[in-house]
Design a protein around this motif. Structure first.
Motif, PDB file in Angstrom:
ATOM      1  N   TRP A  63     -13.756   7.212 -11.445  1.00 64.11           N
ATOM      2  CA  TRP A  63     -14.293   5.861 -11.450  1.00 64.11           C
ATOM      3  C   TRP A  63     -14.257   5.306 -12.869  1.00 64.11           C
ATOM      4  O   TRP A  63     -14.249   6.059 -13.844  1.00 64.11           O
ATOM      5  N   VAL A  64     -14.246   3.991 -12.976  1.00 64.74           N
ATOM      6  CA  VAL A  64     -14.230   3.323 -14.274  1.00 64.74           C
ATOM      7  C   VAL A  64     -15.489   2.463 -14.403  1.00 64.74           C
ATOM      8  O   VAL A  64     -16.148   2.145 -13.412  1.00 64.74           O
ATOM      9  N   LYS A  65     -15.813   2.088 -15.630  1.00 65.49           N
ATOM     10  CA  LYS A  65     -16.940   1.184 -15.850  1.00 65.49           C
ATOM     11  C   LYS A  65     -16.703  -0.112 -15.082  1.00 65.49           C
ATOM     12  O   LYS A  65     -15.561  -0.580 -14.971  1.00 65.49           O
ATOM     13  N   SER A  66     -17.809  -0.697 -14.602  1.00 59.85           N
ATOM     14  CA  SER A  66     -17.697  -1.980 -13.903  1.00 59.85           C
ATOM     15  C   SER A  66     -18.967  -2.786 -14.108  1.00 59.85           C
ATOM     16  O   SER A  66     -20.063  -2.237 -14.222  1.00 59.85           O
ATOM     17  N   SER A  67     -18.792  -4.094 -14.161  1.00 61.17           N
ATOM     18  CA  SER A  67     -19.910  -5.026 -14.309  1.00 61.17           C
ATOM     19  C   SER A  67     -20.042  -5.831 -13.029  1.00 61.17           C
ATOM     20  O   SER A  67     -19.041  -6.316 -12.487  1.00 61.17           O
ATOM     21  N   THR A  68     -21.270  -5.971 -12.555  1.00 61.48           N
ATOM     22  CA  THR A  68     -21.543  -6.705 -11.331  1.00 61.48           C
ATOM     23  C   THR A  68     -22.334  -7.965 -11.658  1.00 61.48           C
ATOM     24  O   THR A  68     -23.250  -7.933 -12.489  1.00 61.48           O
ATOM     25  N   ASP A  87     -11.378  -1.293 -16.599  1.00 61.85           N
ATOM     26  CA  ASP A  87     -10.058  -0.684 -16.773  1.00 61.85           C
ATOM     27  C   ASP A  87      -9.473  -0.412 -15.396  1.00 61.85           C
ATOM     28  O   ASP A  87     -10.186  -0.486 -14.386  1.00 61.85           O
ATOM     29  N   LEU A  88      -8.195  -0.061 -15.377  1.00 63.16           N
ATOM     30  CA  LEU A  88      -7.542   0.301 -14.124  1.00 63.16           C
ATOM     31  C   LEU A  88      -7.128   1.763 -14.154  1.00 63.16           C
ATOM     32  O   LEU A  88      -6.554   2.220 -15.140  1.00 63.16           O
ATOM     33  N   ASN A  89      -7.429   2.477 -13.083  1.00 62.57           N
ATOM     34  CA  ASN A  89      -6.856   3.802 -12.888  1.00 62.57           C
ATOM     35  C   ASN A  89      -5.731   3.649 -11.857  1.00 62.57           C
ATOM     36  O   ASN A  89      -5.417   2.526 -11.446  1.00 62.57           O
ATOM     37  N   GLU A  90      -5.123   4.726 -11.428  1.00 66.15           N
ATOM     38  CA  GLU A  90      -3.988   4.607 -10.503  1.00 66.15           C
ATOM     39  C   GLU A  90      -4.382   3.915  -9.191  1.00 66.15           C
ATOM     40  O   GLU A  90      -3.667   3.043  -8.705  1.00 66.15           O
TER      41      GLU A  90
END
Length: 173
Positions: A63-68, A87-90
């Motif tokens: 998982w990547v950081k995310s803002s809601t 960010d984007l992972n695969e």
């Protein structure tokens, strides 16, 4: 559209958010973005979880950081939720994108999604994202229109294991 705005989740919006959540649950539709599927009855715990996601504490593997953010209308009702991945992972590059969003069932058809995505793109730019990937299922015509109205440039579709076709769009910020 009057006085709509994105706000960070906060205890002062508890009743408005619970109304949003309960309406969505009652609709029995898939909860999008994923963060709204987290039960909010331990409201302080949910707020802590969302803040931890933003700063990268306790992220699940992959998982990547995310803002809601919550989209508030002029009457201080939560009409939508947007989740911005930093960010984007695969997986996100293929089928998730930088931004996921959803509008509560009773508020659809009022162009809230177009406005919310536009506001979210500004937040993404503030996070240092210069080119945002936004995706939708190929049969979600409303979402496709929303993305295109915000400058989405189609990229190659992605076919998920179950055969679902994901339309992918890039938006320069």
């Amino acid at each position: 559209m009057q006085a709509i705005r994105l706000v960070e989740p906060d205890r002062s919006w508890k009743n408005a958010y619970l109304s949003f959540y309960e309406e969505w649950k009652k609709s029995q539709e898939q909860m999008v973005p994923w963060v709204i599927s987290r039960e909010p009855y331990n409201f302080e715990g949910m707020l802590t979880f969302l803040n931890d996601q933003k700063i990268g504490i306790g992220l699940s593997d992959g998982w990547v950081k995310s803002s809601t953010y919550w989209l508030m209308d002029a009457d201080d009702q939560v009409v939508g939720v947007v989740n911005i991945r930093h960010d984007l992972n695969e997986h996100l590059l293929n089928a998730g994108g930088h931004i996921g969003y959803g509008i509560r069932p009773s508020a659809r058809g009022n162009r809230y999604a177009v406005a919310m995505l536009a506001l979210a793109l500004g937040k993404a730019k503030d996070l240092g994202i210069s080119r945002a990937l936004v995706v939708c299922d190929s049969d979600n015509i409303s979402s496709k229109r929303t993305i295109l109205r915000n400058g989405g440039i189609p990229d190659k579709d992605y076919i998920e294991e179950d055969g679902n076709r994901v339309n992918r769009f890039w938006i320069e910020l």
